[in-house]
Motif scaffolding. Structure first.
Motif, PDB file in Angstrom:
ATOM      1  N   PRO B 340      -6.261 -21.273  76.360  1.00  0.00           N
ATOM      2  CA  PRO B 340      -7.533 -20.579  76.949  1.00  0.00           C
ATOM      3  C   PRO B 340      -8.601 -20.655  75.849  1.00  0.00           C
ATOM      4  CG  PRO B 340      -5.621 -19.195  76.970  1.00  0.00           C
ATOM      5  CD  PRO B 340      -5.320 -20.273  76.302  1.00  0.00           C
ATOM      6  N   GLY B 341      -9.924 -21.129  76.611  1.00  0.00           N
ATOM      7  CA  GLY B 341     -10.978 -21.303  75.472  1.00  0.00           C
ATOM      8  C   GLY B 341     -11.129 -22.529  74.952  1.00  0.00           C
ATOM      9  N   PHE B 523     -14.361 -10.246  80.297  1.00  0.00           N
ATOM     10  CA  PHE B 523     -14.804 -10.689  81.694  1.00  0.00           C
ATOM     11  C   PHE B 523     -13.891 -10.054  82.713  1.00  0.00           C
ATOM     12  CE2 PHE B 523     -16.526 -14.418  79.140  1.00  0.00           C
ATOM     13  CZ  PHE B 523     -17.732 -14.545  79.743  1.00  0.00           C
ATOM     14  N   ILE B 539     -10.094 -24.884  87.126  1.00  0.00           N
ATOM     15  CA  ILE B 539     -10.053 -25.305  85.681  1.00  0.00           C
ATOM     16  C   ILE B 539      -8.617 -25.190  84.785  1.00  0.00           C
ATOM     17  CG2 ILE B 539     -12.466 -24.687  85.588  1.00  0.00           C
ATOM     18  CD1 ILE B 539     -12.014 -22.426  84.209  1.00  0.00           C
ATOM     19  N   CYS B 541      -6.906 -22.684  83.464  1.00  0.00           N
ATOM     20  CA  CYS B 541      -6.970 -21.754  82.363  1.00  0.00           C
ATOM     21  C   CYS B 541      -6.062 -20.484  82.490  1.00  0.00           C
ATOM     22  CB  CYS B 541      -8.149 -21.128  82.041  1.00  0.00           C
ATOM     23  SG  CYS B 541      -8.384 -20.245  80.404  1.00  0.00           S
ATOM     24  N   GLY B 543      -6.266 -17.884  81.436  1.00  0.00           N
ATOM     25  CA  GLY B 543      -7.018 -16.674  81.105  1.00  0.00           C
ATOM     26  C   GLY B 543      -7.201 -15.963  82.637  1.00  0.00           C
ATOM     27  N   ILE B 544      -6.979 -16.898  83.692  1.00  0.00           N
ATOM     28  CA  ILE B 544      -7.535 -16.392  85.023  1.00  0.00           C
ATOM     29  C   ILE B 544      -6.458 -16.964  85.926  1.00  0.00           C
ATOM     30  CG2 ILE B 544      -9.079 -18.173  85.366  1.00  0.00           C
ATOM     31  CD1 ILE B 544     -10.841 -16.442  86.701  1.00  0.00           C
ATOM     32  N   ILE B 555      -8.880 -12.038  86.128  1.00  0.00           N
ATOM     33  CA  ILE B 555      -8.848 -12.251  84.779  1.00  0.00           C
ATOM     34  C   ILE B 555      -7.668 -11.531  83.868  1.00  0.00           C
ATOM     35  CG2 ILE B 555      -9.994 -12.095  82.485  1.00  0.00           C
ATOM     36  CD1 ILE B 555     -11.736 -13.957  83.818  1.00  0.00           C
ATOM     37  N   CYS B 560      -7.156 -14.033  78.236  1.00  0.00           N
ATOM     38  CA  CYS B 560      -8.746 -14.825  78.275  1.00  0.00           C
ATOM     39  C   CYS B 560      -9.269 -14.554  76.740  1.00  0.00           C
ATOM     40  CB  CYS B 560      -9.423 -14.088  79.076  1.00  0.00           C
ATOM     41  SG  CYS B 560     -11.304 -14.363  79.245  1.00  0.00           S
ATOM     42  N   VAL B 561     -10.011 -15.471  76.284  1.00  0.00           N
ATOM     43  CA  VAL B 561     -10.481 -15.411  75.061  1.00  0.00           C
ATOM     44  C   VAL B 561     -12.113 -15.330  75.221  1.00  0.00           C
ATOM     45  CG1 VAL B 561      -8.836 -16.370  73.688  1.00  0.00           C
ATOM     46  CG2 VAL B 561     -10.585 -17.803  74.542  1.00  0.00           C
ATOM     47  N   ALA B 562     -12.439 -15.115  76.425  1.00  0.00           N
ATOM     48  CA  ALA B 562     -14.095 -15.067  76.821  1.00  0.00           C
ATOM     49  C   ALA B 562     -14.793 -16.291  76.486  1.00  0.00           C
ATOM     50  CB  ALA B 562     -14.391 -13.730  76.257  1.00  0.00           C
ATOM     51  N   CYS B 563     -14.216 -17.313  76.611  1.00  0.00           N
ATOM     52  CA  CYS B 563     -14.957 -18.402  76.208  1.00  0.00           C
ATOM     53  C   CYS B 563     -16.380 -18.683  77.129  1.00  0.00           C
ATOM     54  CB  CYS B 563     -14.141 -19.804  76.256  1.00  0.00           C
ATOM     55  SG  CYS B 563     -14.009 -20.242  78.197  1.00  0.00           S
ATOM     56  N   GLY B 564     -16.357 -18.167  78.194  1.00  0.00           N
ATOM     57  CA  GLY B 564     -17.265 -18.242  79.036  1.00  0.00           C
ATOM     58  C   GLY B 564     -17.387 -19.415  80.086  1.00  0.00           C
ATOM     59  N   LEU B 565     -16.608 -19.931  80.183  1.00  0.00           N
ATOM     60  CA  LEU B 565     -16.368 -21.312  80.985  1.00  0.00           C
ATOM     61  C   LEU B 565     -16.324 -20.908  82.620  1.00  0.00           C
ATOM     62  CD1 LEU B 565     -16.447 -24.475  81.275  1.00  0.00           C
ATOM     63  CD2 LEU B 565     -13.713 -24.371  81.126  1.00  0.00           C
ATOM     64  N   CYS B 566     -15.248 -20.019  82.734  1.00  0.00           N
ATOM     65  CA  CYS B 566     -15.111 -19.775  84.272  1.00  0.00           C
ATOM     66  C   CYS B 566     -16.369 -19.153  84.966  1.00  0.00           C
ATOM     67  CB  CYS B 566     -13.874 -19.193  84.520  1.00  0.00           C
ATOM     68  SG  CYS B 566     -13.619 -17.556  83.638  1.00  0.00           S
ATOM     69  N   PRO B 567     -16.916 -18.303  84.213  1.00  0.00           N
ATOM     70  CA  PRO B 567     -18.192 -17.664  84.817  1.00  0.00           C
ATOM     71  C   PRO B 567     -19.106 -18.609  85.224  1.00  0.00           C
ATOM     72  CG  PRO B 567     -17.791 -16.479  83.026  1.00  0.00           C
ATOM     73  CD  PRO B 567     -16.588 -17.546  82.847  1.00  0.00           C
TER      74      PRO B 567
END
Ligand code: SF4
Ligand code: SF4
Lengths: 200, 580
Positions: B340-341, B523, B539, B541, B543-544, B555, B560-567
């Motif tokens: 993740p991330g 998230f 994607i 991951c 995390g989701i 999530i 999830c490491v809150a990398c901000g990709l899926c948003p």
């Protein structure tokens, strides 16, 4: 000292800390004077793949890997992995399953199903199965990341290795600031399995 | 008390005890821990070289210069180092040099399962093969003596199972052998034809002497038992065999090149049925057959994959695989996947959306080839991506090249991506190359390399400046972008692909496992807004995940490491930051 080799199969998902568990058990076996071999997985599989460590100890051990149908005990950090490696258990062997579900990619993406009640079905097949929520127990001890040490405690009780030796090994391998939580986690795991055994 | 060590640690210990003062390697599973362990011994020189060829060349210089030297690499690394290796076999050593080749039967973490014992035969050098960690230590020590006595590099061949199994080891004391005198000796070390012809004579003499040595060395031993079967074996296969057939007669070879012909013939004469048990290629078997011995080998045992005790049991004792639990049909596979991330995920998501032809390379990002990213057309060896993309263009033309990218990691680029990039410039290719710069050699366990600016001992050193290097090669268009800023990344990639000139995009963001601080936000998926399109699931991951019951994505805050990709992937803005 038993002539027979004891075979411990520790399985899980890359990143769950199976390596530390196998190293602790192996260290204890060394301190007890056994011949010991451990097989580990490094590299690509560690990235979230299915991982296995194998610990074998006895008077004289040749192969570092366990044959199918030859493991005395299967310790699974994750339910699905318990099922994946079940064929390695010998008839009459013990299974300890951490009540944790980590979906593999084909399940996360909805392509395949995570088999329902897989832990219960294993318990139906293998009479000597213990299911435990090690993560919750570790949380109660102060850190969910000590779940692997809870499982070490259960393993120690299941294969009858002396607690002091394990605690010494934990002292050697775990950083000082995490020691107290880890010792507590170990004792809780040990107690839990002993209590389950008494109920049987 | 004896200690548990993985084979790789034992090899490092053996080199230490033998008095080695120089060790060099490029990381590669399953060999990595050899030189990283050696680096823990203080006062000795250890390094990560940019690639295996350089590692061996540094080793050659150190050996000629008088230092006992350890060089380690994975099996395919020896291919990279083969050029110096073959000729170093001619020059021979001054101080001992041991080259460790860590083979990977079963391809746990490799692109092929070549058998590097073959190199020993071709390069006419001794090959030694231990069967547990104690032997790994003892044989490594001895290998340095053999190297000096016979004036030859020695290959220590191990396999993944030996490298990564812990067995008990009794350590010894280090011998301080000191440096050997260095004297200029051009006829020995300058391999131009006139000198090399003379050295070749020495090589042939040497291999005959080594054959004699093989007859008597303690590396090879006979273990008599039931003589109805006699088995010749080496390495970890010996352990599997002993596990299932403790009573057979065994000739255990610790030296697998050259072979001890007399010893083997005398063993063969005593047993009714002669079998060679060797993982991978029939290297020993074929030599025995050439001598006219009646022997069984690969008609019994497979050429494919890693051996196991149960496999040997099945073949030799007819005990077939025990009955299964019946659960296995429904167990979904669990392939490895990017963390993740991981910064690479942004790259492969984009490549897939743009339907590009991706010439890939070796590293964590090779996982981008797997579902659901499915983002790679070809991947062959370290550094191949750039040359392949140029080849694609030369075959199909410049228009086609607008749909082709080369994708290569930072460590891999330094390893062997620089020369093909020079080819692109020199031969007027218009390739678009993405260097995935995550500031580490991630796959093998996060080793440093020239572009991280740190040495093997984590000390600061001059940092290789990738953009400056690429510009110096003659690439005029060098862009640096964050691969997790999807719009910007995609726009950059489109621009560079459309440009009919060579360009390099450095996708820069550290490996997610190097980021030590906890995420600063969390998230969640708003089920009201989630339209069940599953774009975010594609994607790949952890995390989701997808919940079939209500057909929504969710999530997992633990992974999830809150990398901000899926948003950014979600077109309905359903993935939002948890307030407060
Ligand atoms: S280790 Fe780093 S580079 Fe490899 S998959 Fe994980 S985040 Fe990506
Ligand atoms: S933000 Fe999305 S892509 Fe990034 S780690 Fe979390 S779930 Fe994975």
């Amino acid at each position: 000292m038993p002539k027979q080799t004891t075979n411990v199969l520790i399985v899980g998902v890359g990143g769950q800390g199976t390596l530390l568990t196998s190293r602790i058990i192996a260290q204890v076996a060394v301190q007890m004077g056994y011949d010991v071999k451990v097989s580990e997985i490094h590299g690509m599989a560690q990235r979230g793949g299915s991982v296995v460590s194998q610990v074998r100890y006895g008077e004289k051990v040749y192969s570092p890997i366990i044959k199918k149908s030859d493991a005395d005990i299967l310790l699974a950090f994750e339910k699905l992995e318990a099922a994946r490696w079940l064929d390695y258990l010998k008839p009459g062997g013990k299974v300890i399953i951490n009540d944790e579900r980590v979906d593999p990619l084909p399940v996360m993406s909805g392509k395949l199903k995570y088999p329902v009640d897989i832990d219960k079905r294993i318990a139906n097949l293998i009479p000597d199965t213990t299911i435990v929520d090690a993560t919750r127990m570790a949380e109660e001890c102060g850190n969910s990341r000590a779940a692997n040490v809870v499982l070490v405690g259960m393993l120690a009780a299941a294969i009858n290795i002396p607690a002091e030796e394990v605690e010494n090994a934990i002292r050697e391998m775990v950083p000082a600031k995490a020691l107290e939580v880890n010792l507590k986690a170990f004792r809780e795991g040990q107690k839990y399995l002993s209590a389950t055994l008494n109920r049987l | 008390m004896k200690k548990l060590m993985i084979g790789n640690e034992a090899i490092a210990r053996g080199a230490y005890e033998a008095g080695a003062t120089v060790a060099t390697a490029y990381p590669g599973t399953p060999s990595t821990e050899i030189v990283s362990t050696f680096a823990d011994y203080e006062g000795l020189y250890a390094e990560w070289a940019p690639n295996e060829k350089v590692a061996l060349e540094v080793g050659v210089g150190a050996s000629i210069g008088g230092a006992r030297t350890l060089v380690a690499m994975k099996h395919v690394g020896v291919n990279v180092a083969a050029d110096p290796l073959y000729t170093f076999s001619y020059t021979g050593v001054n101080a001992g040099l041991v080259l460790v080749s860590a083979d990977d039967p079963g391809m746990h973490s490799s692109q092929n399962e070549q058998d590097n014992r073959g190199y020993g035969r071709f390069a006419k050098m001794p090959v030694i093969e231990p069967a547990d960690s104690q032997e790994a230590l003892d044989f490594t020590r001895l290998a340095f003596d053999i190297s000096e006595e016979f004036d030859t590099p020695v290959m220590l061949r191990v396999t993944t199972r030996l490298s990564h199994s812990q067995t008990l080891v009794e350590t010894g004391e280090r011998v301080e052998v000191g440096l050997k005198d260095y004297k200029k000796d051009a006829p020995k070390y300058v391999m131009l034809p006139g000198f090399a012809r003379l050295r070749h004579v020495e090589v042939e003499k040497r291999i005959l002497q080594l054959k004699e040595y093989a007859e008597t060395t303690e590396l090879n031993r006979m273990e008599w038992g039931d003589k109805s079967i006699g088995i010749i074996t080496s390495g970890v296969s010996y352990q599997y065999l002993r596990e299932v057939m403790p009573e057979v007669s065994v000739l255990k070879l610790g030296m697998v090149n050259p072979l001890p012909e007399k010893l083997i013939r005398s063993f063969a004469a005593e047993v009714d049925r002669l079998i060679v048990l060797e993982e991978l290629e029939p290297v020993i078997e074929e030599q025995l057959k050439a001598w006219g011995l009646k022997v069984e080998g690969k008609e019994l045992f497979t050429l494919l994959g890693e051996y196991s005790p149960e496999m040997i049991e099945e073949v030799l004792l007819g005990i077939s695989s025990r009955k299964g639990s019946g659960l296995d049909q429904e167990i979904p596979p669990r392939p490895p996947l990017m963390c993740p991330g991981c910064p690479h995920r942004g790259v492969f998501h984009t490549l897939k959306k743009m339907k590009l032809h991706v010439m890939g390379d070796i590293g964590c990002y090779t996982l981008g080839a797997l579902s659901p990213l499915d983002g790679m057309d070809a991947c062959v060896c370290m550094g191949a991506s750039i040359g392949m993309s140029l080849g694609m263009e030369k075959a199909n033309g410049e228009d086609f090249a607008r749909k082709v990218v080369a994708v290569i990691g930072d460590s891999t680029f330094v390893h062997s991506g620089i020369t093909p990039l020079i080819d692109v410039v020199y031969n007027q290719g218009t390739s678009t190359v993405i260097i995935l710069d995550n500031d580490t050699t991630a796959m093998t366990g996060h080793q440093d390399h020239p572009a991280t600016g740190k040495t093997i001992r984590n000390l600061p050193t001059r940092k290789l400046d990738l953009p400056a290097l690429v510009k110096a090669i003659g690439i005029e268009h060098v862009r640096i972008v964050d691969p997790l800023q999807l719009d910007e990344f995609r726009q950059t990639l489109e621009e560079e692909l459309n440009r009919r000139e060579a360009s390099v995009i450095i996708a820069k963001r550290p490996c997610a496992l190097l980021v030590k601080k906890a995420p600063d936000k969390e998230f969640y998926v708003d089920p009201e807004l989630c339209k069940s399109c599953k774009l975010c699931i594609k994607i790949g991951c952890t995390g989701i995940y997808w919940v079939e019951e209500n057909r929504k994505a969710v999530i997992n805050p633990n992974t999830c490491v809150a990398c901000g990709l899926c948003p950014q992937v979600c077109t309905f803005e359903a993935i939002k930051i948890v307030e407060g």
